[in-house]
Design a protein around this motif. Structure first.
Motif, mmCIF file in Angstrom:
data_model
loop_
_atom_site.group_PDB
_atom_site.id
_atom_site.type_symbol
_atom_site.label_atom_id
_atom_site.label_comp_id
_atom_site.label_asym_id
_atom_site.label_seq_id
_atom_site.Cartn_x
_atom_site.Cartn_y
_atom_site.Cartn_z
ATOM 1 N N ARG A 82 -1.401 0.150 10.056
ATOM 2 C CA ARG A 82 -2.633 -0.114 9.310
ATOM 3 C C ARG A 82 -3.832 -0.224 10.264
ATOM 4 O O ARG A 82 -4.733 -1.013 10.060
ATOM 5 C CB ARG A 82 -2.493 -1.401 8.482
ATOM 6 C CG ARG A 82 -1.460 -1.293 7.368
ATOM 7 C CD ARG A 82 -1.467 -2.501 6.444
ATOM 8 N NE ARG A 82 -0.407 -2.403 5.443
ATOM 9 C CZ ARG A 82 0.793 -2.955 5.555
ATOM 10 N NH1 ARG A 82 1.090 -3.666 6.632
ATOM 11 N NH2 ARG A 82 1.689 -2.802 4.599
ATOM 12 N N ALA A 98 -9.748 -0.634 0.409
ATOM 13 C CA ALA A 98 -8.572 -1.503 0.250
ATOM 14 C C ALA A 98 -8.882 -2.909 0.758
ATOM 15 O O ALA A 98 -8.552 -3.918 0.102
ATOM 16 C CB ALA A 98 -7.374 -0.901 0.992
ATOM 17 N N ASN A 99 -9.531 -2.990 1.915
ATOM 18 C CA ASN A 99 -9.908 -4.299 2.465
ATOM 19 C C ASN A 99 -10.812 -5.058 1.495
ATOM 20 O O ASN A 99 -10.645 -6.265 1.272
ATOM 21 C CB ASN A 99 -10.662 -4.126 3.790
ATOM 22 C CG ASN A 99 -9.767 -3.662 4.931
ATOM 23 O OD1 ASN A 99 -8.559 -3.499 4.750
ATOM 24 N ND2 ASN A 99 -10.345 -3.431 6.098
ATOM 25 N N ASN A 144 -7.201 0.053 8.609
ATOM 26 C CA ASN A 144 -7.717 -1.177 7.999
ATOM 27 C C ASN A 144 -8.330 -2.098 9.041
ATOM 28 O O ASN A 144 -9.327 -2.777 8.764
ATOM 29 C CB ASN A 144 -6.588 -1.914 7.267
ATOM 30 C CG ASN A 144 -5.994 -1.070 6.158
ATOM 31 O OD1 ASN A 144 -5.153 -0.208 6.425
ATOM 32 N ND2 ASN A 144 -6.462 -1.256 4.923
ATOM 33 N N ASN A 174 -2.537 4.825 4.192
ATOM 34 C CA ASN A 174 -3.967 5.116 4.052
ATOM 35 C C ASN A 174 -4.244 6.245 3.053
ATOM 36 O O ASN A 174 -5.388 6.607 2.822
ATOM 37 C CB ASN A 174 -4.522 5.479 5.438
ATOM 38 C CG ASN A 174 -6.040 5.550 5.482
ATOM 39 O OD1 ASN A 174 -6.604 6.626 5.629
ATOM 40 N ND2 ASN A 174 -6.703 4.406 5.325
ATOM 41 N N SER A 234 -7.770 -7.848 6.290
ATOM 42 C CA SER A 234 -7.371 -6.457 6.025
ATOM 43 C C SER A 234 -7.124 -6.312 4.522
ATOM 44 O O SER A 234 -7.926 -6.818 3.738
ATOM 45 C CB SER A 234 -6.122 -6.108 6.834
ATOM 46 O OG SER A 234 -5.069 -7.019 6.516
ATOM 47 N N ASN A 235 -6.059 -5.656 4.140
ATOM 48 C CA ASN A 235 -5.815 -5.430 2.719
ATOM 49 C C ASN A 235 -4.651 -6.262 2.182
ATOM 50 O O ASN A 235 -3.955 -5.838 1.260
ATOM 51 C CB ASN A 235 -5.588 -3.934 2.435
ATOM 52 C CG ASN A 235 -4.382 -3.387 3.194
ATOM 53 O OD1 ASN A 235 -4.094 -3.838 4.296
ATOM 54 N ND2 ASN A 235 -3.690 -2.422 2.610
ATOM 55 N N ASP A 284 0.835 -1.203 0.000
ATOM 56 C CA ASP A 284 0.000 0.000 0.000
ATOM 57 C C ASP A 284 0.872 1.255 0.000
ATOM 58 O O ASP A 284 0.372 2.366 -0.166
ATOM 59 C CB ASP A 284 -0.988 -0.014 1.174
ATOM 60 C CG ASP A 284 -0.462 -0.728 2.403
ATOM 61 O OD1 ASP A 284 0.749 -1.027 2.463
ATOM 62 O OD2 ASP A 284 -1.252 -0.992 3.316
ATOM 63 N N ALA A 336 -9.637 2.753 3.848
ATOM 64 C CA ALA A 336 -9.268 1.431 4.373
ATOM 65 C C ALA A 336 -10.285 0.376 3.975
ATOM 66 O O ALA A 336 -9.926 -0.746 3.576
ATOM 67 C CB ALA A 336 -9.134 1.495 5.896
#
Lengths: 348, 348, 348, 348
Positions: B179, B266-267, B182, B210, B291-292, B13, B263
């Protein structure tokens, strides 16, 4: 919309904002993916510019602030756990970095009293009397500030003489060039003439005070010292993941000599201020004005009066010496208004 | 104009650019004077937002990068020269910060093997057997990552149990929340519920991954630990002179929960990727996708094929585990194309 | 049988051997088992003696050498990573400990020029101008040497005034008492009168120069500082496993005031030497002779002549100042012979 | 006269007293002047003996304790601020030196789980996967203990294989030889065969556990690493001013192979103890007995019973493993009585 509580600040070139060209460069580095930690094209382009500016052997490492630059620079030069650094008593590394050199590098700074913030070769050689004494630290680096913390500049010849003194005794020369741009503008020379060509081994090259937002550069000028830098930068908390946004700022300042224009303007404003106040009764200018700072001694009452309306630092409380700094965005009108107010304050 | 060599990166990220709202906030902090070193209105406004987010006692310190945040955070918590930190073997502070904790803080990290990157109270208490032994370091801080380095999340209850275990034994709890956004998005809770309310003492709160450019925050949640922070930030090379440009970025992410939207997106992209590849012959997803990040095990040939066209990290070379990360700007199309290519690579 | 190359050394009280009572005590601690790392009866007995000497709250930690004592002592007093130590420019910690304070403690020493090696309360308060400035280290400890490195002594009142100055500003007072015995003998007071009673917080108490073989003591006089000591001693490489043999030495010196007899004799020999050379043409005694050192300025030719036959240190090469030290085992004949030779050397 | 509370201690070879020959040597170094800080004839004589023992290139530095030896040794080998040390999880430097390596050297220890305290070349090469990754520390030293903390020994071939693995990857090999004498006695070889000849670069050579009072030696076996040692020893608080009394002790142990007789006797006593308890119901010996330690697993009740009457350490509380150590002065009767008591305790 910003509504300043004060007129133009004369406290520090750090109080200025960002130069529009820097902001534009940051926006241009904008969206989309790029490898992190400096493996991006903007950082690559900056490395090229730095080589163009400082010579083919120059290895540039973008970092995040001035103390960070000094720590990475000194960390690249110090080898043995008992190496020491010789520097003036006024050196920023010795006075206003919260002991980062001692705490993060574990190094002793051997400080030298000076008249004007400038070290001489004799100052250096006088500190070498305990070479080989295992109870004494062993000087390995000479560190000078260009511009000095007193606003004065070393000539290229003076730097070269210090480099020779250092090298002749197996030491290295570090330059804290937080305001190197101002020095080069004052001396009318290239960045390279007072650094690479004068024998500087590692340089902390300032960008923030010259108009950047956040970012400085460590420039390693001696190839055999370059290997450690990337690790030291990472370990010393000076590597941003999205480094492109920092590199782009420095590149903007190095484009078409924007750095020189910014510095020359700031210097001219300090000169204008010094000229306007020199000779005022009760005020004396303390050191030659060779950059963007004016150090003046004036009565405590006048200082108090001026500080109620302007931001600036008291340099030495007992003797009543203050520091007035200008920046790339200080205007002649800012200076003239301030000078008039100084004049008034001295009259009371 | 940027022309990427690769399609969307799945490496980190950190490869993503800056969110437009962040860039706009930086520009808005733009020209004109402001006091340096954090005494500006943008930094003041951020402090207010952080208190709103984390509670009235939260003291926020903007810093320059994630390792910097961890060093300032841990430095605020460690008192005695023989204090130690208990953390998982996979902790970023233990694996990928070039030994900054040992070098800059002089602290020993007592590392604990874990199945999924998550520490348990029993892991902590099992490391307290040498309390009072002068030949052993004395654990003072428990440090956990939320999200963990394996993409998993602690529930608020799990964090609270660790905080109790720490506090019951006179220790403190640090959270490396590079993170955290996230995690909060995954858990569907506020930032405060998994930090302040769960008993975290000092938090490293990530902004860069982020959508920020450069900048993170140390949030001290226990008032008696707050005094040292400003000095430690300065000494640890984490204070920018023109701090307003960093503070403005974090404030932008905290406005109208932009952090959560970034977030959550992305997740969702990681979830989409995991769903698309789960069940493909020869591929297994290693840890729960919370999470991501997606950690997948697949044949070395397929990895080689994919790496010729995509950026991503090999997590464990011998076993063929790779890490695929998504970001706030990963699109469903990016994911679908990548999933298709993974499918193809596995077929060969 | 030892056949010295030189007559009695005047280089250092470190050149002397071991007092017979010390050797006897070591032998008596001899064979058989005893718990290691200081949990033995000899170390327990020494702790009792130290309490008798320095007061009920005195916590003694036997260590292995003088620099070790200073590092453990200062380490017990420094709390925050930006704490600093104020000391004279001549302080041993600043000049001849190979930068151990900076390297091992990470601390900046704020050094003060003095006329005679002695710090004054005004020297201390003049260094407090940057309290609260996050860019400056924050003085936490004042460190003085008793006897000073120039052979001078603080009176109990002078120590008390420094302790008040320190305490009034939230600081602590450290005394490097490598030659505390000589000071107490000169002042005609107890050890306690110039330490505990005068407000010293932590003391490095020297034994080696007074007749021990290897061993010094850190005496913590402020109970709330005592907890860390045993860990710091272990971590700072100052804990011997068979500590009984070190403790026994110090106990021997503390028995029946052997320390005072040894110190008084050494002082008397320095006095005898000073008296014998004062007034000789071309020679001047530099600082008041208040212990077992005589600093004399004399022509370089005479120095060269004397150094061909005697061991002693040149203190300042350019100005021709030398240091002559006496010890517990220097005899009147040693002094008289040396004085005669000095007389001869000056005649040439 | 010492009246021990307990019979012979089986807790540590540190509980033993001083060998009579050592005490005699100290007394012989006795009175009269000698230059300080190691410039004396006893230290010179020791340097000769060490060269005779370890080879013409061996540079010996007497130090004050085992942790001090390790810090000076490792400090001589580590160059860059991001260098790391690979060692077994059980290494003394990693477990029981109060974090001195991290605190004083700032180094990360990369610890490796082992079955028997012994590192293998494969263990080393498996930790080199992040060579060149600036976010990871870079292994520079492999450190092994001979005898290991589990009482096992490396053969000369095993040491040589580790040295090759280290050297092949640009690393160095350190040996913590606190009980090297016991290993050489067990292996039936010279000190040199398992150190210099096997490729060890720097050695911490123990004397205290072998019968000295206070003192160990750092032996630098690679000439290009020797320059820093004297400074590091001074800075690391390991230089005694009256060094002759330490050097004389080590010389006594090196005279007529007293070290070997002492070690062989201690080893034989451990063997005798192991033989006496092997096969007792409820007791198992944990690792091969290859030195002066026996690790035994037995019921908690029996441990409690024995600890009420004997001094020894519990190695692992949950599993009921204890460590019994013998020394140069343990007698067969001591062992037999203890074995009988173990037998009794197991019966209850």
């Amino acid at each position: 919309m910003i509504e300043p509580l004060y007129p133009k600040s004369f406290a520090s070139d750090n109080h200025a904002g960002v130069h529009p060209a820097v902001l534009k460069a940051v926006a241009a580095a904008g969206a989309g993916d790029a490898p992190a930690y400096g493996d991006d094209r903007w950082t690559g382009a900056l490395a090229d510019r730095l080589r163009a500016e400082f010579g083919e052997d120059a290895a540039g490492l973008v970092v995040l602030n001035g103390t960070g630059a000094n720590i990475v620079a000194l960390g690249s030069m110090l080898e043995r756990r008992y190496d020491a650094v010789i520097c003036p008593e006024t050196a920023h590394i010795a006075t206003h970095e919260t002991g980062a050199s001692e705490r993060l590098l574990g190094v002793k700074l051997v400080t030298v009293p000076t008249a004007d913030g400038k070290l001489t070769p004799a100052d250096v050689t006088a500190r070498l009397g305990e070479r080989g004494n295992i109870s004494a630290v062993q000087p390995k680096v000479v560190s000078i500030s260009q511009v000095t913390e007193l606003g004065t500049c070393y000539t290229a010849d003076e730097v070269a003489a210090l480099a020779r003194a250092a090298h002749d005794h197996g030491m290295l020369l570090h330059m804290d060039g937080a305001r190197l741009a101002n020095a080069a503008a004052f001396l009318g020379c290239s960045l390279r003439e007072v650094t690479t060509d004068a024998g500087v081994d590692v340089l902390s090259f300032g960008a923030t005070k010259n108009g950047a937002m956040v970012g400085e550069v460590v420039v390693v000028l001696r190839p055999e010292l370059a290997e450690a830098g990337p690790y030291l930068r990472r370990q010393s908390l000076q590597l941003a993941s999205k480094m492109r946004y920092v590199s782009a700022q420095v590149s903007a300042l190095l484009t078409d000599e924007l750095w020189r224009r910014n510095a020359a303007h700031a210097n001219a404003m300090a000169r204008r201020l010094a000229d306007a106040v020199t000779g005022l009764p009760g005020l004396s200018v303390e050191w030659p004005v060779q950059s963007n700072a004016v150090f003046a001694r004036l009565p405590h009452g006048a200082i108090t009066e001026l500080r109620s309306r302007y931001l600036f630092h008291t340099w030495d409380e007992p003797s009543g010496v203050v520091r007035w700094m200008t920046a790339f965005d200080t205007s002649p009108e800012d200076v003239d208004t301030f000078a008039t107010d100084i004049h008034q304050a001295l009259k009371r």
